[in-house]
Design a protein around this motif. Structure first.
Motif, PDB file in Angstrom:
ATOM      1  N   MET A   1       0.828  -1.200   0.000  1.00 23.52           N
ATOM      2  CA  MET A   1       0.000   0.000   0.000  1.00 23.52           C
ATOM      3  C   MET A   1       0.870   1.260   0.000  1.00 23.52           C
ATOM      4  N   PHE A   2       1.923   1.243   0.794  1.00 28.76           N
ATOM      5  CA  PHE A   2       2.809   2.398   0.887  1.00 28.76           C
ATOM      6  C   PHE A   2       3.521   2.632  -0.451  1.00 28.76           C
ATOM      7  N   TYR A   3       3.998   1.574  -1.092  1.00 29.94           N
ATOM      8  CA  TYR A   3       4.659   1.717  -2.389  1.00 29.94           C
ATOM      9  C   TYR A   3       3.686   2.209  -3.454  1.00 29.94           C
ATOM     10  N   ASN A   4       2.439   1.735  -3.430  1.00 24.12           N
ATOM     11  CA  ASN A   4       1.450   2.194  -4.412  1.00 24.12           C
ATOM     12  C   ASN A   4       1.143   3.678  -4.240  1.00 24.12           C
ATOM     13  N   VAL A   5       1.121   4.134  -2.998  1.00 24.10           N
ATOM     14  CA  VAL A   5       0.896   5.560  -2.755  1.00 24.10           C
ATOM     15  C   VAL A   5       2.050   6.383  -3.319  1.00 24.10           C
ATOM     16  N   ILE A   6       3.269   5.908  -3.127  1.00 29.83           N
ATOM     17  CA  ILE A   6       4.428   6.606  -3.686  1.00 29.83           C
ATOM     18  C   ILE A   6       4.357   6.618  -5.213  1.00 29.83           C
ATOM     19  N   THR A   7       3.929   5.511  -5.803  1.00 31.90           N
ATOM     20  CA  THR A   7       3.812   5.444  -7.261  1.00 31.90           C
ATOM     21  C   THR A   7       2.790   6.434  -7.785  1.00 31.90           C
ATOM     22  N   TYR A   8       1.660   6.562  -7.087  1.00 32.03           N
ATOM     23  CA  TYR A   8       0.653   7.543  -7.502  1.00 32.03           C
ATOM     24  C   TYR A   8       1.230   8.956  -7.442  1.00 32.03           C
ATOM     25  N   SER A   9       1.978   9.254  -6.406  1.00 30.74           N
ATOM     26  CA  SER A   9       2.580  10.592  -6.286  1.00 30.74           C
ATOM     27  C   SER A   9       3.567  10.844  -7.415  1.00 30.74           C
ATOM     28  N   VAL A  10       4.378   9.835  -7.735  1.00 31.71           N
ATOM     29  CA  VAL A  10       5.339   9.981  -8.834  1.00 31.71           C
ATOM     30  C   VAL A  10       4.608  10.188 -10.158  1.00 31.71           C
ATOM     31  N   ASN A  11       3.502   9.474 -10.375  1.00 34.60           N
ATOM     32  CA  ASN A  11       2.719   9.644 -11.602  1.00 34.60           C
ATOM     33  C   ASN A  11       2.167  11.052 -11.721  1.00 34.60           C
ATOM     34  N   TYR A  12       1.673  11.577 -10.611  1.00 35.65           N
ATOM     35  CA  TYR A  12       1.078  12.916 -10.650  1.00 35.65           C
ATOM     36  C   TYR A  12       2.155  13.971 -10.905  1.00 35.65           C
ATOM     37  N   VAL A  13       3.297  13.849 -10.246  1.00 31.11           N
ATOM     38  CA  VAL A  13       4.386  14.809 -10.476  1.00 31.11           C
ATOM     39  C   VAL A  13       4.884  14.717 -11.913  1.00 31.11           C
ATOM     40  N   ARG A  14       4.962  13.501 -12.429  1.00 30.17           N
ATOM     41  CA  ARG A  14       5.395  13.332 -13.821  1.00 30.17           C
ATOM     42  C   ARG A  14       4.403  13.957 -14.781  1.00 30.17           C
TER      43      ARG A  14
ATOM     44  N   THR B   1      -9.832  17.460  -8.555  1.00 30.70           N
ATOM     45  CA  THR B   1      -9.873  16.142  -7.898  1.00 30.70           C
ATOM     46  C   THR B   1      -8.479  15.539  -7.819  1.00 30.70           C
ATOM     47  N   LYS B   2      -7.720  15.634  -8.908  1.00 32.34           N
ATOM     48  CA  LYS B   2      -6.349  15.136  -8.891  1.00 32.34           C
ATOM     49  C   LYS B   2      -5.498  15.878  -7.867  1.00 32.34           C
ATOM     50  N   ALA B   3      -5.651  17.192  -7.818  1.00 33.48           N
ATOM     51  CA  ALA B   3      -4.854  17.973  -6.872  1.00 33.48           C
ATOM     52  C   ALA B   3      -5.192  17.617  -5.428  1.00 33.48           C
ATOM     53  N   VAL B   4      -6.493  17.496  -5.129  1.00 32.03           N
ATOM     54  CA  VAL B   4      -6.895  17.148  -3.766  1.00 32.03           C
ATOM     55  C   VAL B   4      -6.420  15.743  -3.408  1.00 32.03           C
ATOM     56  N   THR B   5      -6.545  14.816  -4.355  1.00 31.30           N
ATOM     57  CA  THR B   5      -6.071  13.453  -4.101  1.00 31.30           C
ATOM     58  C   THR B   5      -4.572  13.428  -3.853  1.00 31.30           C
ATOM     59  N   PHE B   6      -3.827  14.239  -4.596  1.00 32.61           N
ATOM     60  CA  PHE B   6      -2.378  14.296  -4.392  1.00 32.61           C
ATOM     61  C   PHE B   6      -2.049  14.848  -3.008  1.00 32.61           C
TER      62      PHE B   6
END
Length: 395
Positions: free
Chosen positions: A157-170, A205-210
């Motif tokens: 779960m922790f790694y997936n959260v980091i992956t989502y953050s990396v996707n959004y920054v990218r 929505t993306k910004a709030v989720t991030f």
């Protein structure tokens, strides 16, 4: 006196010494073979004698010290029956070759439906990747975390959260259109109200989720000691983190970009192919030691699952496909020689395909210079030179 002299002469003769040396070498070979059996007995002890005495580290140290010595000693002093056993094995293999080929054909026929199911499973990339990650994480949880339960789920779960953050920054870094509105057509200035409203809501929505995701990461890092069942060790974190970074699609797309930034001319623009082979090779290599370790602790079902899913399926299909692609790319360029630095310095030209400067290049038989990756892409569509349109003729 004459008899005594003759006896002494025979003792000192070369023939007698050779017989004596041969017998002594046979004795040494037999002694080495018996000592090898004695030194290998700890591996057959019930419940693992070395593991019971000093743990897995003592077993690994004993293996690294003793096994090479045994192999070297048996190589220098081979027993006479070694070649006979080798010849017997070759004869048995030769006689069983035809029945073995028939049996192999039957096995392939029976295995064909299962192979199709494997390929269908691997085509569902997200599902197959998540299952392999969960299996490896669970194995590391059983082997390296003594009292932690569900550590694998927390880590995933922790790694997936980091992956989502990396996707959004990218996505933010590569975004070109920052306008919150959507036009009716590409060249029109009339705003599409419904689509513009949908785009604004989606971006918010993306910004709030991030923001929520970053807050969750900070809370997880701050409350790590407060999680009751989350007790990862350094070895557990290293193995699971490496496996996740080399299997998740987001990072698999980033590694070639990072490798391209290093501008390694030896890779000749094939960073994506090399990264695919390296990533799948490392993940398969990480999963292989987990199988005997789990079997040692009698985790048979998990051991079989990792052997089948993470080692056999991913190694056979994904690693195999990556190797085939890289070999095809290397074979297509093998006929074209590399340009020397002197040729490139005197040429002072750009690649005719991508118009980029050439620090390394391949030379065609018609004496034209191209980047290796550009030439490889041209070869995929045509077997003629992109400049003079002549077919390649190799001497």
């Amino acid at each position: 006196m004459g008899m005594i002299s003759r006896v002494r002469g025979r003792i000192r003769s070369d023939s007698f010494s050779k017989i004596h040396t041969m017998k002594s070498e046979d004795k040494i070979a037999n002694i080495v073979w018996l000592l090898s059996l004695v030194l290998l007995l700890p591996y057959w002890a019930p419940r693992g004698l070395l593991v019971a005495l000093g743990g897995a580290w003592l077993m690994a140290a004993y293996t690294c010290l003793v096994v090479p010595v045994l192999i070297s000693a048996n190589y220098h002093y081979p027993a006479r029956w070694y070649p006979a056993v080798a010849r017997l094995a070759q004869e048995v293999a030769r006689r069983l070759r035809a029945p073995g080929a028939c049996l192999l054909g039957v096995v392939k026929t029976v295995y064909a439906p299962l192979e199709r199911a494997e390929r269908l499973f691997l085509q569902m990339n997200n599902l197959s990747t998540m299952i392999s990650q969960l299996l490896v994480f669970t194995a590391c949880d059983r082997l390296f975390v003594s009292q932690g339960r569900l550590t694998c789920l927390y880590s995933l779960m922790f790694y997936n959260v980091i992956t989502y953050s990396v996707n959004y920054v990218r996505e933010l870094c590569t975004k070109e259109d920052w306008s919150p509105y959507v036009n009716v057509t590409r060249h029109s200035r009339v705003k599409h109200l419904a689509m513009s409203a949908t785009k604004i809501v989606l971006e918010w929505t993306k910004a709030v989720t991030f923001i929520v995701t970053i807050t969750f990461i900070l809370l997880t890092l701050g409350l790590e000691q407060g999680l009751e069942h989350f007790r990862p060790t350094a070895l557990y974190t290293a193995i699971t983190g490496t496996y996740y970074l080399l299997t998740e699609r987001t990072f698999l797309e980033l590694w070639p970009m990072a490798l391209s930034a290093m501008k390694l001319e030896r890779l000749e623009g094939m960073e994506a192919l090399y990264c695919g082979v390296w990533a799948r090779g490392v993940t398969t290599a990480l999963a292989i030691p987990l199988v005997p370790a789990l079997a040692w602790y009698e985790r048979w079902r998990l051991s079989v699952l990792i052997l089948y899913v993470c080692v056999f399926m991913h190694g056979r299909h994904r690693l195999g496909e990556a190797l085939v692609k890289m070999n095809e790319a290397c074979d297509s360029l093998a006929k074209f020689r590399r340009a020397t630095p002197e040729e490139l310095s005197t040429l002072e030209d750009v690649c005719a395909v991508c118009l980029g400067s050439m620090k390394s290049a391949r030379v065609t038989p018609c004496a034209h210079f191209f980047h290796a990756d550009c030439l490889r892409r041209c070869l995929a569509t045509s077997d003629r030179c992109p400049i003079c349109v002549r077919p390649y003729v190799f001497c």
